[in-house]
Motif scaffolding. Structure first.
Motif, PDB file in Angstrom:
ATOM      1  N   ALA A   1       0.840  -1.204   0.000  1.00 28.65           N
ATOM      2  CA  ALA A   1       0.000   0.000   0.000  1.00 28.65           C
ATOM      3  C   ALA A   1       0.873   1.251   0.000  1.00 28.65           C
ATOM      4  N   ILE A   2       1.862   1.252   0.891  1.00 27.89           N
ATOM      5  CA  ILE A   2       2.729   2.426   0.989  1.00 27.89           C
ATOM      6  C   ILE A   2       3.470   2.638  -0.327  1.00 27.89           C
ATOM      7  N   LEU A   3       4.019   1.539  -0.869  1.00 27.92           N
ATOM      8  CA  LEU A   3       4.780   1.635  -2.109  1.00 27.92           C
ATOM      9  C   LEU A   3       3.910   2.164  -3.246  1.00 27.92           C
ATOM     10  N   VAL A   4       2.722   1.578  -3.379  1.00 27.32           N
ATOM     11  CA  VAL A   4       1.857   1.973  -4.492  1.00 27.32           C
ATOM     12  C   VAL A   4       1.460   3.438  -4.359  1.00 27.32           C
ATOM     13  N   MET A   5       1.123   3.834  -3.126  1.00 29.49           N
ATOM     14  CA  MET A   5       0.729   5.231  -2.951  1.00 29.49           C
ATOM     15  C   MET A   5       1.883   6.168  -3.263  1.00 29.49           C
ATOM     16  N   PHE A   6       3.086   5.725  -2.915  1.00 30.88           N
ATOM     17  CA  PHE A   6       4.269   6.530  -3.201  1.00 30.88           C
ATOM     18  C   PHE A   6       4.470   6.664  -4.712  1.00 30.88           C
ATOM     19  N   TRP A   7       4.361   5.531  -5.409  1.00 29.13           N
ATOM     20  CA  TRP A   7       4.547   5.560  -6.863  1.00 29.13           C
ATOM     21  C   TRP A   7       3.485   6.418  -7.535  1.00 29.13           C
ATOM     22  N   VAL A   8       2.249   6.264  -7.066  1.00 29.09           N
ATOM     23  CA  VAL A   8       1.164   7.035  -7.668  1.00 29.09           C
ATOM     24  C   VAL A   8       1.409   8.519  -7.432  1.00 29.09           C
ATOM     25  N   TYR A   9       1.897   8.843  -6.238  1.00 34.55           N
ATOM     26  CA  TYR A   9       2.179  10.246  -5.931  1.00 34.55           C
ATOM     27  C   TYR A   9       3.304  10.767  -6.838  1.00 34.55           C
ATOM     28  N   LYS A  10       4.343   9.962  -7.006  1.00 30.73           N
ATOM     29  CA  LYS A  10       5.458  10.347  -7.863  1.00 30.73           C
ATOM     30  C   LYS A  10       4.981  10.571  -9.297  1.00 30.73           C
ATOM     31  N   ALA A  11       4.087   9.706  -9.729  1.00 28.90           N
ATOM     32  CA  ALA A  11       3.663   9.749 -11.123  1.00 28.90           C
ATOM     33  C   ALA A  11       2.647  10.856 -11.372  1.00 28.90           C
ATOM     34  N   THR A  12       1.716  11.042 -10.458  1.00 32.00           N
ATOM     35  CA  THR A  12       0.620  11.970 -10.736  1.00 32.00           C
ATOM     36  C   THR A  12       0.680  13.231  -9.896  1.00 32.00           C
ATOM     37  N   GLY A  13       1.458  13.202  -8.815  1.00 33.66           N
ATOM     38  CA  GLY A  13       1.504  14.357  -7.930  1.00 33.66           C
ATOM     39  C   GLY A  13       0.270  14.460  -7.062  1.00 33.66           C
ATOM     40  N   GLN A  14      -0.576  13.459  -7.101  1.00 34.94           N
ATOM     41  CA  GLN A  14      -1.804  13.454  -6.308  1.00 34.94           C
ATOM     42  C   GLN A  14      -1.666  12.488  -5.149  1.00 34.94           C
ATOM     43  N   VAL A  15      -2.219  12.848  -3.992  1.00 40.00           N
ATOM     44  CA  VAL A  15      -2.236  11.910  -2.881  1.00 40.00           C
ATOM     45  C   VAL A  15      -3.617  11.267  -2.832  1.00 40.00           C
ATOM     46  N   TYR A  16      -3.625   9.980  -3.061  1.00 36.32           N
ATOM     47  CA  TYR A  16      -4.907   9.284  -2.978  1.00 36.32           C
ATOM     48  C   TYR A  16      -5.016   8.585  -1.640  1.00 36.32           C
ATOM     49  N   LEU A  17      -5.540   9.311  -0.668  1.00 33.77           N
ATOM     50  CA  LEU A  17      -5.725   8.702   0.648  1.00 33.77           C
ATOM     51  C   LEU A  17      -7.217   8.515   0.874  1.00 33.77           C
ATOM     52  N   GLY A  18      -7.619   7.328   1.146  1.00 28.88           N
ATOM     53  CA  GLY A  18      -9.035   7.097   1.409  1.00 28.88           C
ATOM     54  C   GLY A  18      -9.837   7.035   0.126  1.00 28.88           C
ATOM     55  N   LEU A  19     -11.092   6.637   0.282  1.00 28.31           N
ATOM     56  CA  LEU A  19     -11.946   6.462  -0.883  1.00 28.31           C
ATOM     57  C   LEU A  19     -12.634   7.762  -1.273  1.00 28.31           C
ATOM     58  N   PHE A  20     -12.668   8.707  -0.327  1.00 29.42           N
ATOM     59  CA  PHE A  20     -13.387   9.948  -0.607  1.00 29.42           C
ATOM     60  C   PHE A  20     -12.428  11.125  -0.557  1.00 29.42           C
ATOM     61  N   SER A  21     -12.623  12.054  -1.486  1.00 29.41           N
ATOM     62  CA  SER A  21     -11.810  13.264  -1.445  1.00 29.41           C
ATOM     63  C   SER A  21     -12.449  14.248  -0.472  1.00 29.41           C
ATOM     64  N   LYS A  22     -11.723  15.293  -0.185  1.00 35.93           N
ATOM     65  CA  LYS A  22     -12.255  16.310   0.741  1.00 35.93           C
ATOM     66  C   LYS A  22     -13.567  16.875   0.223  1.00 35.93           C
ATOM     67  N   GLU A  23     -13.591  17.143  -1.101  1.00 36.08           N
ATOM     68  CA  GLU A  23     -14.801  17.740  -1.682  1.00 36.08           C
ATOM     69  C   GLU A  23     -15.998  16.827  -1.494  1.00 36.08           C
ATOM     70  N   MET A  24     -15.738  15.551  -1.682  1.00 34.63           N
ATOM     71  CA  MET A  24     -16.840  14.598  -1.548  1.00 34.63           C
ATOM     72  C   MET A  24     -17.418  14.650  -0.147  1.00 34.63           C
ATOM     73  N   LEU A  25     -16.526  14.699   0.832  1.00 29.92           N
ATOM     74  CA  LEU A  25     -17.002  14.681   2.210  1.00 29.92           C
ATOM     75  C   LEU A  25     -17.738  15.979   2.544  1.00 29.92           C
ATOM     76  N   GLN A  26     -17.254  17.082   1.970  1.00 30.90           N
ATOM     77  CA  GLN A  26     -17.891  18.364   2.271  1.00 30.90           C
ATOM     78  C   GLN A  26     -19.240  18.498   1.576  1.00 30.90           C
ATOM     79  N   ASN A  27     -19.254  18.137   0.276  1.00 29.91           N
ATOM     80  CA  ASN A  27     -20.471  18.388  -0.500  1.00 29.91           C
ATOM     81  C   ASN A  27     -21.411  17.195  -0.545  1.00 29.91           C
ATOM     82  N   GLY A  28     -20.980  16.084   0.024  1.00 28.98           N
ATOM     83  CA  GLY A  28     -21.802  14.883  -0.071  1.00 28.98           C
ATOM     84  C   GLY A  28     -21.600  14.235  -1.430  1.00 28.98           C
ATOM     85  N   MET A  29     -21.941  12.955  -1.504  1.00 29.59           N
ATOM     86  CA  MET A  29     -21.707  12.224  -2.744  1.00 29.59           C
ATOM     87  C   MET A  29     -22.696  12.661  -3.818  1.00 29.59           C
ATOM     88  N   SER A  30     -22.195  12.847  -5.017  1.00 30.30           N
ATOM     89  CA  SER A  30     -23.097  13.053  -6.149  1.00 30.30           C
ATOM     90  C   SER A  30     -22.440  12.429  -7.374  1.00 30.30           C
TER      91      SER A  30
END
Lengths: 353, 331
Positions: free
Chosen positions: B155-184
């Motif tokens: 998990a750590i390795l994959v998240m690291f690689w994904v971060y290196k490749a895309t510059g995005q941190v994918y932590l959890g299934l929901f992004s901040k926006e999703m949690l704030q605005n609710g799922m749509s």
């Protein structure tokens, strides 16, 4: 078609299958094992050829090579000429073992029954389904018709209550019944040649007799040829027209069954026949047994494969070159220097190659 | 068959009762209780408790009774009112805490299960049919590696690689926006994208295990006499592979279904924490640490029930697959 070909008088002219110089090499960790070392025989229409020999002499490999169903590790060379419907005279060894051509031969023109009926059926499907599979592959896709044909052949091999048995699973069958079902599966497409690989070895004696009787009757009905593989010489006497005795991947003696029994020539054949128990003999001696064991068919020394175990061996001859099959008259062929006389110089040179 | 399923369902009741008893016994085994750990954590922050306060808390939570009385009351609540008790940590009923994450947990588990079988079956079959080919070696290598690598590390390795490749941190299934605005619906693609990493990470070890099992089973089946019979009959290689070999080869794979269900459910706790997944595993760990015993007990029991049901399902699937099993049940 040829419904009334008589078993005892084979049609001499028509050869169904011809095996020429068949060699089978098996790759093992230690090197290459030559399990079959140049086997020749042919089978005529309506004839039964018995292929006899002890375990490991290559008889099963030979029979499976005909259908091309040997393991990938086995490499066969030589010729197996078969007059196939739709393909003409072909060398079966040249066909792609996974291809369409060989599959149109398997099960339809040449079919096979195996030693252990208990494991020859998949436990997952009904007997009817597995017999019917052959019918549907080769005869008709029509469900109703193919089921009728399958049921019909099940009745022919003596499976009582065929309609009910059709829907049963292998574990609900006895060994003898399974062998009948296996025969039904092999015969459903009316093949030209039936290969029977020790079909009665795993069955008890009374069932053996029944199965052999069924095979003989069906041979009369269907007019097929049989390649009968066995190590049971008693069975051979009752079943076969001709016999080929194999030893260490070679045919060492061949002739009519009557000839072989009345006048065995090769020391190995004599030994085999001598080791059969005969009811009624007053002989209190132990049953005869051939001394020694079959050598491993790897890096064989020059000379006759039977040399070490042979009672008639001629030193300086038998361990120098390997005997070829020589016709002693009436088709009785023997590969033995002690029986057919010493080889001439030319032959010796050839065998030493 | 129906009778058999009915019988098995009835057997579930005593099984689950016994499991619940053992679970409760084990959970209350560690010295102290929720109040001890609660007081300890608050004292560390400078709160002062008197003996009377503590006794009051104990009384309020019903922690003064012996454990078997507590167990009895808990079970009574579950059976008569469907009340699974009170979560001290969350300050509300256990059931509502579990329901928060139940569907997500089950959804994730189910998708991973499908992923595992969808990936591993074809690969296993390929490896068996091409034994000792380059493809077989490559998959075997990946298979062993995947089985041996701990999920959280992956998990750590994959998240690291994904971060290196895309510059995005994918932590959890929901992004901040999703949690704030609710799922749509607009978030669905991103949500699915976020599912990929957990799917891959948690699914890998199971997938690799199944590949090995399927490969070994298929190879075994290919040497069977009935495979030879089918070939001698003129069956195509595809028929031999799928009709004869695969169906028998599936037997142990299906038996393992119940086990893999449980592995996904509970075994993914550490990975879930690493990946910040909103599923049941991390909640259980927290509950156990703070001796929130009804919550922990209920979660463990849910898992146990899932395993028992998984076993029932795999038994039914086996009976459907294999006539020999079907018939021995009848008799």
């Amino acid at each position: 078609m040829e419904q009334d070909v008589k078993k005892t008088v084979p049609d001499h002219d028509e050869t169904i299958i011809e095996v020429r110089d068949l060699r089978i090499n098996i790759k093992v960790d230690e090197g290459t094992l030559t399990a079959v070392r140049g086997v020749n025989f042919e089978i005529k229409k309506g004839e039964t050829l018995g292929l006899v020999g002890e375990s490991g002499c290559g008889k099963s490999l030979t029979s499976k090579a005909i259908l091309g169903i040997n393991d990938k590790k086995c490499k066969a060379s030589g010729e197996i000429i078969f007059d196939a419907d739709g393909l003409g005279r072909v060398n079966l060894l040249e066909l792609d073992p996974r291809g369409k051509e060989i599959r149109s031969v398997r099960g339809k023109q040449i079919s096979m029954i195996f030693q252990e009926p208990m494991v020859a059926f998949s436990p997952m499907y009904t007997i009817g389904d597995q017999i019917n599979e052959a019918t549907r592959l080769h005869i008709t896709k029509d469900k109703k018709k193919s089921k009728e044909i399958s049921l019909d052949v099940m009745k022919k091999v003596g499976i009582a209550n065929a309609e009910k048995r059709y829907n049963q699973y292998p574990h609900e069958f006895s060994g003898g019944m399974l062998q009948r079902a296996l025969i039904a599966m092999a015969l459903v497409c009316n093949p030209k040649l039936l290969i029977a690989d020790e079909p009665t070895t795993a069955l008890d004696v009374t069932i053996q007799a029944q199965i052999l009787e069924i095979m003989k009757e069906l041979q009369k009905d269907f007019g097929m040829s049989i390649l009968f593989i066995t190590h049971d010489l008693g069975v051979v006497a009752g079943m076969c027209d001709r016999v080929a005795v194999m030893y260490l991947g070679k045919v060492v003696e061949t002739g009519t069954a009557a000839d072989i029994y009345a006048n065995p020539q090769h020391p190995y054949t004599q030994g085999l026949l001598g080791s059969v128990h005969k009811i009624g003999t007053k002989n209190q001696d132990k049953l005869f047994s051939i001394e020694g064991t079959v050598p491993v068919a790897m890096n064989l020394p020059a000379g006759c494969g039977f040399y070490e175990r042979c009672g008639k061996r001629i030193e300086g001859v038998c361990n120098v070159s390997e005997p070829e099959l020589v016709d002693t008259g009436c088709g009785h062929k023997i590969a033995c220097f002690a029986c057919t006389g010493c080889p001439n110089a030319k032959k010796e040179g050839k065998a030493n190659e | 068959m129906l009778k058999y399923i009915g019988k098995r369902l009835l057997l579930l009741i005593p099984t689950i009762l016994i499991i619940s008893f053992v679970i409760f016994f084990v959970i209350q085994l560690p010295p102290g209780d929720y109040v001890t750990s609660y007081v300890a954590s608050l004292s560390a922050q400078g709160e002062v408790f008197t003996e009377a306060d503590i006794a009051y808390l104990r009384e309020q939570y019903g922690l003064n009774d012996p454990w078997y009385v507590q167990y009895f009351n808990w079970m009574k609540g579950i059976i008569t009112k469907g009340d699974f008790g009170y979560s001290f940590n969350y300050g509300r009923s256990v059931w509502s805490v579990i329901m928060d994450r139940l569907f997500l947990t089950m959804g994730v588990s189910f998708v991973i299960l499908i992923f595992q079988y969808a990936v591993s079956l074809p690969i296993g079959i390929y490896c068996a049919n091409h034994q000792y080919s380059a493809g077989d070696y490559i998959w075997s290598f990946i298979g062993f590696l995947g089985t041996a690598t701990p999920n959280f590390l992956l998990a750590i390795l994959v998240m690291f690689w994904v971060y290196k490749a895309t510059g995005q941190v994918y932590l959890g299934l929901f992004s901040k926006e999703m949690l704030q605005n609710g799922m749509s619906w607009q978030y669905v693609p991103e949500f699915l994208g976020r599912c990929l990493i957990p799917l891959f990470v948690i699914g890998t070890s199971g997938t690799c295990g199944i590949i090995r099992t399927v490969r070994a089973q298929m190879l075994d089946e290919q040497t069977r006499q009935y495979t030879l019979t089918a070939r001698a009959k003129g069956c195509s290689e595809a028929t031999i592979t799928y009709k004869y070999c695969l169906r028998s080869a599936l037997n142990p794979v299906v038996s393992g279904l119940a086990g893999s269900l449980n592995t996904i459910f509970s075994g993914s706790t550490v990975s879930a924490i690493v990946m910040n997944l909103q599923i049941q595993g991390p909640v259980l760990l927290a509950a156990l640490k703070s001796q929130d015993m009804y919550l922990a007990g209920t979660i463990v029991m849910t898992q146990a029930v899932l395993v028992v049901i998984g076993m029932l399902l795999s038994d039914i699937a086996l009976a459907w697959l294999d006539p020999r099993i079907r018939f021995s049940e009848r008799g």
